[in-house]
Design an enzyme around this catalytic site. Structure first.
Site, PDB file in Angstrom:
ATOM      1  N   ARG A  53       0.858  -1.200   0.000  1.00 43.64           N
ATOM      2  CA  ARG A  53       0.000   0.000   0.000  1.00 43.64           C
ATOM      3  C   ARG A  53       0.892   1.247   0.000  1.00 43.64           C
ATOM      4  NH1 ARG A  53      -1.703   1.955   4.655  1.00 43.64           N
ATOM      5  NH2 ARG A  53      -2.315  -0.018   5.574  1.00 43.64           N
ATOM      6  N   TYR A 106     -14.266  17.343 -17.304  1.00 43.79           N
ATOM      7  CA  TYR A 106     -14.778  15.992 -17.125  1.00 43.79           C
ATOM      8  C   TYR A 106     -15.810  16.000 -15.979  1.00 43.79           C
ATOM      9  CZ  TYR A 106     -15.007  11.155 -15.701  1.00 43.79           C
ATOM     10  OH  TYR A 106     -15.466   9.919 -15.339  1.00 43.79           O
TER      11      TYR A 106
HETATM   12  N1  PLP Z   1      -9.813  13.450 -16.280  1.00 45.97           N
HETATM   13  C1  PLP Z   1     -10.340  13.350 -17.510  1.00 45.97           C
HETATM   14  C2  PLP Z   1     -10.071  14.428 -18.522  1.00 45.97           C
HETATM   15  C3  PLP Z   1     -11.127  12.243 -17.855  1.00 45.97           C
HETATM   16  O1  PLP Z   1     -11.642  12.162 -19.097  1.00 45.97           O
HETATM   17  C4  PLP Z   1     -11.366  11.245 -16.880  1.00 45.97           C
HETATM   18  C5  PLP Z   1     -12.204  10.071 -17.187  1.00 45.97           C
HETATM   19  O2  PLP Z   1     -12.848  10.010 -18.226  1.00 45.97           O
HETATM   20  C6  PLP Z   1     -10.816  11.403 -15.606  1.00 45.97           C
HETATM   21  C7  PLP Z   1     -10.027  12.494 -15.341  1.00 45.97           C
HETATM   22  C8  PLP Z   1     -11.035  10.370 -14.548  1.00 45.97           C
HETATM   23  O3  PLP Z   1     -10.234   9.264 -14.785  1.00 45.97           O
HETATM   24  P1  PLP Z   1     -10.580   7.746 -14.366  1.00 45.97           P
HETATM   25  O4  PLP Z   1     -11.788   7.332 -15.149  1.00 45.97           O
HETATM   26  O5  PLP Z   1      -9.336   7.003 -14.698  1.00 45.97           O
HETATM   27  O6  PLP Z   1     -10.876   7.759 -12.901  1.00 45.97           O
END
Ligand code: PLP
Length: 383
Positions: A53, A106
């Site tokens: 971990r 996102y």
């Molecule tokens: N940042 C962006 C621009 C993303 O498109 C995503 C997921 O689509 C994430 C962060 C989150 O990543 P994860 O799905 O690996 O948790």
């Protein structure tokens, strides 16, 4: 030490942190699938590892390689992109702090800040980060961080990283750039003034749609120590097998990205001429509002293309279910092409907020298949 290997992008992606294994000479870093590490005497360890971990050699190899590709001193990898963001926000912020987010990001990032960190006492303001005056106006005495994504998911907006870094630093805040869409091959935010780079390595870095992962890359030793403490305390670090898959993907990132860019440029050009498409969002197009800034801060324009259907929401939904090569699925950055309707899929969590996306929008993750097959598939689906 070969792990300090310099050189160009691919040399570092393939060799940094990846010395042959000492006992056998294995060229590929093994999957150290172990929870714990034996030692000879109390208070010692054989190679700095005691419990997976807290740290694992396969994870370390990925962290060193990724840090090298982003020009960072410190790298940390996580179970997902969201685990990376959560670990960063908890390590860097305290209840009462304020952060600035883009109105185009996102959906999961917004949900994390709004639904999880909001009740924990973190306040946020969402502003269009293309409007630098609006960003300045949103700064409060409690502002500790500006979080940006460029190009953005799913509207492919471009934010000026050096300009945002100036605003953040004048306010005594940290600029975090999610570099998932661009990848370290096309853009290096730390060299443009950002303080922390975030990746969902699930996407282009992993590159084969077979692993979920995330990363944080930075040069600030004090913040790095806090991230390390949080990762080990929260157990958010990447597993040995996931680290290994991601490291395997990283080695071919440069060649894959060239092909993603070649194909995306052709797809964007074809869609721009299509009568049923009202707008194509791709920073490589010279009429894209962020083209000039993108050309300064990116090497090429990436593999993501979004477009809007002249016929509106129903047409967009229909097209998404009519492609045969483009698979209808969330996520992006794999070798296979994907299509999706952000409003009803990846960005459902931002419905009703300032981050809501147009309902006639389609997002493509353009893969590395033969481009004629991709163009034919889209032409058929649009006809
Ligand atoms: N940042 C962006 C621009 C993303 O498109 C995503 C997921 O689509 C994430 C962060 C989150 O990543 P994860 O799905 O690996 O948790």
């Amino acid at each position: 030490m070969r792990s300090d290997v310099g050189g160009g992008f691919s040399t570092r992606a393939i060799h940094a942190g990846q010395d042959p294994e000492r006992t056998t000479g294995a060229v590929i870093v093994p999957i150290y699938q172990t929870s714990t590490f034996a030692t000879d005497e109390v208070g010692t360890s054989k190679a700095g590892y005691d419990y997976s971990r807290a740290g694992n050699p396969t994870r370390t190899a990925l962290e060193v390689a990724l840090a090298s590709t982003e020009g960072a001193q410190f790298g940390f990898t996580f179970a997902s992109g969201m685990a990376a963001e959560d670990t960063l926000l908890r390590a860097a912020l305290r209840p009462g702090d304020h952060i600035i987010l883009p109105t185009d990001a996102y959906g999961g990032t917004y949900r994390l800040v709004n639904a999880i960190l909001g009740p924990w006492g973190i306040e946020h303001t969402a502003v269009p980060l293309t409007d630098l005056d609006a960003v300045r106006a949103a700064v409060r005495p409690q502002t500790k961080m500006i979080m940006a994504e460029t190009p953005t998911n799913p509207l492919l907006n471009i934010f000026d990283i050096p300009a945002l870094a100036d605003i953040a630093h004048t306010a005594g805040a940290t600029l975090v750039v999610d570099n998932t869409f661009a990848t370290p091959y096309l853009q290096n935010p730390l060299s443009l003034g950002a303080d922390v780079v975030v990746h969902s390595t699930t996407k282009y870095v992993g590159g084969h749609s077979d692993v979920i992962g995330g990363a944080l890359l930075l040069n600030d030793g004090e913040l790095a120590a806090k991230i390390q403490l949080h990762s080990k305390s929260m157990g958010s670090g990447s597993s040995p097998f996931d680290s290994w898959l991601t490291l395997r993907g990283l080695k071919t990132l440069a060649v894959r990205m060239e092909r993603h860019c070649d194909n995306a440029e052709k797809v964007a050009a074809m869609l721009s001429e299509h009568p049923r498409v009202s707008q194509v969002l791709y920073p490589g197009l010279t009429d894209h509002p962020g083209h000039h800034v993108a050309a300064q801060q990116m090497r090429r324009f990436g593999g993501m293309v979004s477009f809007r259907m002249a016929g509106g929401r129903e047409d967009a939904i229909k097209v998404c279910s009519r492609t045969r090569v483009f698979l209808l699925a969330e996520s992006l950055g794999g070798v296979e092409s994907l299509i999706e309707h952000p409003g009803l899929m990846t960005h459902m969590s931002v419905a009703g907020s300032k981050l809501e996306v147009p309902d006639d929008l389609i997002r493509l993750s353009v893969g590395i298949e033969d481009v004629d097959d991709l163009l034919g598939d889209l032409t058929d689906a649009l006809s």
